[in-house]
Write a protein that holds these residues in place. Structure first.
Motif, PDB file in Angstrom:
ATOM      1  N   PRO A 279       5.826  11.714 -19.069  1.00 54.20           N
ATOM      2  CA  PRO A 279       5.668  10.842 -18.644  1.00 54.20           C
ATOM      3  C   PRO A 279       7.250  10.993 -17.967  1.00 54.20           C
ATOM      4  O   PRO A 279       8.706  10.875 -18.850  1.00 54.20           O
ATOM      5  CB  PRO A 279       6.082  10.183 -19.031  1.00 54.20           C
ATOM      6  N   GLY A 280       7.667  10.621 -16.264  1.00 54.39           N
ATOM      7  CA  GLY A 280       8.999  10.754 -16.084  1.00 54.39           C
ATOM      8  C   GLY A 280       9.648  12.570 -16.349  1.00 54.39           C
ATOM      9  O   GLY A 280      11.011  12.424 -15.706  1.00 54.39           O
ATOM     10  N   HIS A 281       9.010  13.078 -17.024  1.00 60.87           N
ATOM     11  CA  HIS A 281      10.254  14.386 -16.968  1.00 60.87           C
ATOM     12  C   HIS A 281       9.498  15.840 -16.081  1.00 60.87           C
ATOM     13  O   HIS A 281       8.238  15.904 -16.235  1.00 60.87           O
ATOM     14  CB  HIS A 281       9.607  14.874 -18.428  1.00 60.87           C
ATOM     15  N   PHE A 282      10.324  16.288 -15.252  1.00 59.80           N
ATOM     16  CA  PHE A 282      10.015  16.934 -14.247  1.00 59.80           C
ATOM     17  C   PHE A 282      10.793  18.323 -14.440  1.00 59.80           C
ATOM     18  O   PHE A 282      11.701  17.997 -14.916  1.00 59.80           O
ATOM     19  CB  PHE A 282      10.267  16.619 -13.064  1.00 59.80           C
ATOM     20  N   VAL A 283       9.538  19.545 -14.434  1.00 60.50           N
ATOM     21  CA  VAL A 283      10.152  21.068 -14.291  1.00 60.50           C
ATOM     22  C   VAL A 283      10.561  21.754 -13.469  1.00 60.50           C
ATOM     23  O   VAL A 283       9.388  21.218 -12.253  1.00 60.50           O
ATOM     24  CB  VAL A 283      10.826  21.702 -16.316  1.00 60.50           C
ATOM     25  N   ALA A 284      11.287  22.699 -13.003  1.00 61.14           N
ATOM     26  CA  ALA A 284      10.958  23.524 -11.932  1.00 61.14           C
ATOM     27  C   ALA A 284      10.680  25.316 -12.623  1.00 61.14           C
ATOM     28  O   ALA A 284      10.618  25.318 -13.593  1.00 61.14           O
ATOM     29  CB  ALA A 284      12.437  23.956 -10.550  1.00 61.14           C
ATOM     30  N   CYS A 285      10.376  25.806 -11.564  1.00 63.11           N
ATOM     31  CA  CYS A 285      10.120  26.741 -12.044  1.00 63.11           C
ATOM     32  C   CYS A 285      10.795  27.733 -12.781  1.00 63.11           C
ATOM     33  O   CYS A 285      11.971  27.387 -12.543  1.00 63.11           O
ATOM     34  CB  CYS A 285       9.709  27.945 -10.861  1.00 63.11           C
ATOM     35  N   ALA A 286      10.507  28.404 -13.748  1.00 59.34           N
ATOM     36  CA  ALA A 286      11.161  29.274 -14.790  1.00 59.34           C
ATOM     37  C   ALA A 286      12.516  30.520 -14.161  1.00 59.34           C
ATOM     38  O   ALA A 286      13.891  30.953 -13.679  1.00 59.34           O
ATOM     39  CB  ALA A 286      11.267  29.773 -15.979  1.00 59.34           C
ATOM     40  N   ARG A 287      11.498  31.318 -12.548  1.00 65.65           N
ATOM     41  CA  ARG A 287      11.653  32.243 -12.140  1.00 65.65           C
ATOM     42  C   ARG A 287      12.263  31.605 -11.150  1.00 65.65           C
ATOM     43  O   ARG A 287      11.184  32.324  -9.605  1.00 65.65           O
ATOM     44  CB  ARG A 287      10.395  32.888 -11.704  1.00 65.65           C
ATOM     45  N   LEU A 288      13.231  31.797 -10.805  1.00 70.60           N
ATOM     46  CA  LEU A 288      14.316  30.191  -9.565  1.00 70.60           C
ATOM     47  C   LEU A 288      14.226  30.622  -8.435  1.00 70.60           C
ATOM     48  O   LEU A 288      14.345  31.032  -7.328  1.00 70.60           O
ATOM     49  CB  LEU A 288      14.962  29.781 -10.010  1.00 70.60           C
ATOM     50  N   THR A 289      14.600  32.155  -9.030  1.00 71.02           N
ATOM     51  CA  THR A 289      15.064  32.730  -7.467  1.00 71.02           C
ATOM     52  C   THR A 289      13.889  33.702  -7.053  1.00 71.02           C
ATOM     53  O   THR A 289      14.260  34.508  -6.236  1.00 71.02           O
ATOM     54  CB  THR A 289      15.821  34.110  -8.408  1.00 71.02           C
ATOM     55  N   THR A 290      13.004  33.914  -7.667  1.00 70.47           N
ATOM     56  CA  THR A 290      11.474  34.754  -6.921  1.00 70.47           C
ATOM     57  C   THR A 290      10.558  34.355  -5.957  1.00 70.47           C
ATOM     58  O   THR A 290       9.352  34.423  -6.253  1.00 70.47           O
ATOM     59  CB  THR A 290      11.113  35.950  -8.488  1.00 70.47           C
ATOM     60  N   CYS A 291      10.385  32.532  -7.265  1.00 74.77           N
ATOM     61  CA  CYS A 291       9.058  31.765  -6.173  1.00 74.77           C
ATOM     62  C   CYS A 291       9.089  31.503  -5.611  1.00 74.77           C
ATOM     63  O   CYS A 291      10.306  30.772  -5.021  1.00 74.77           O
ATOM     64  CB  CYS A 291       8.302  30.753  -7.829  1.00 74.77           C
TER      65      CYS A 291
END
Length: 291
Positions: A279-291
């Motif tokens: 709830p209200g907690h967002f996260v990005a891809c851990a492989r930020l530079t490759t995805c």
């Protein structure tokens, strides 16, 4: 109150502007009245660039910034409600003018019709609100005041403008520990009056102390955001975990960041944007530079 939608900032660099660098990439968040939102990341992550765009000091390359549903445009009316305070309070004052001059300029620009006696009382009330003794700061030059006093003078100036949103960019980094807590407690008190605060910092402990919501930036991109207790209590992105592991703890050895073998983002089949992990907690891809 304040809303950023898919905001990106690209700077041209080089002798003839032939190269570009993306300082902020596709950032979206909001700040509502009576809320402190901390924007956290290492130096160069794009925190201050976001603050400067909100304040109209740098235009966004793409995306939109709105205040009360209208485009945020630098100007007298906008600055009546939206103000910024920066890291070095000494650079915000003209060294040849006494503190009184700061408030006289506010009166001339925004309240020219207010009688002098009434204005003087407003100034004194604003100073008392930020725990300053008018007799000890009015009539003084900036070099005669401490960093903490100058920061509180800037907050008092903002209060005289009917401010609704404060962009506080590393405002405690040059202050000693006791003064730092005084300024943070002042911000906490002001938010109970309905002031919205975007608190920009690289210090996680201060963000945890003050903010209801936390946004973590890495290389200009939001990698995690949500209620502060969730982001700090259950960090999902490896960069957030790395930042938290770097916070010094008394009587404990520093530990390396937890190894991450899998990415929650990919485990759940997400594609593009941020994954709502709770709830209200967002996260990005851990492989930020490759995805």
């Amino acid at each position: 109150m304040l809303r950023l939608d898919h905001v990106t900032k690209v700077f041209r660099i080089g002798a003839f502007g032939g190269r570009t660098v993306t300082a902020v990439r596709d950032v979206s968040f909001d700040v509502v009245p009576g809320e402190v939102v901390s924007l956290i990341g290492e130096s160069g992550s794009g925190k201050s660039t976001i603050g400067r765009m909100i304040l109209g000091l740098n235009p966004a390359t793409s995306g939109s910034i709105t205040y009360d549903g209208r485009p945020a445009r630098a100007g007298k009316e906008y600055y009546r409600h939206v103000q910024g305070i920066f890291q070095d309070p000494f650079s915000s004052f003209n060294p040849v003018f006494k503190a009184d001059r700061v408030f006289a300029m506010i009166k001339d620009s925004y309240h020219p019709g207010v009688p002098a006696p009434e204005w003087d009382e407003r100034v004194r009330a604003a100073l008392r609100d930020v725990r300053l003794d008018p007799g000890q700061v009015l009539g003084k030059f900036p070099h005669q005041l401490s960093g903490g006093q100058l920061q509180r003078l800037l907050i008092a100036r903002a209060l005289l403008l009917d401010i609704k949103l404060l962009v506080a960019d590393e405002i405690t980094s040059m202050l000693d520990a006791s003064t730092r807590i005084d300024v943070l407690n002042l911000l906490a008190e002001l938010k109970t009056r309905g002031l919205g605060v975007l608190y920009i910092t690289h210090d996680l402990s201060l963000g945890n102390y003050l903010a209801e919501r936390t946004i973590v930036l890495r290389q200009g991109t939001v990698v995690e955001m949500g209620p502060t207790e969730r982001v700090f209590g259950d960090p999902l992105h490896p960069y957030t975990r790395e930042l938290l592991s770097a916070v010094p703890r008394l009587h404990e050895d520093w530990a390396d960041a937890d190894a991450v073998d899998t990415c929650l983002y990919h485990e759940r089949g997400a594609s593009g944007g941020l994954l709502e992990a709770g709830p209200g907690h967002f996260v990005a891809c851990a492989r930020l530079t490759t995805c």
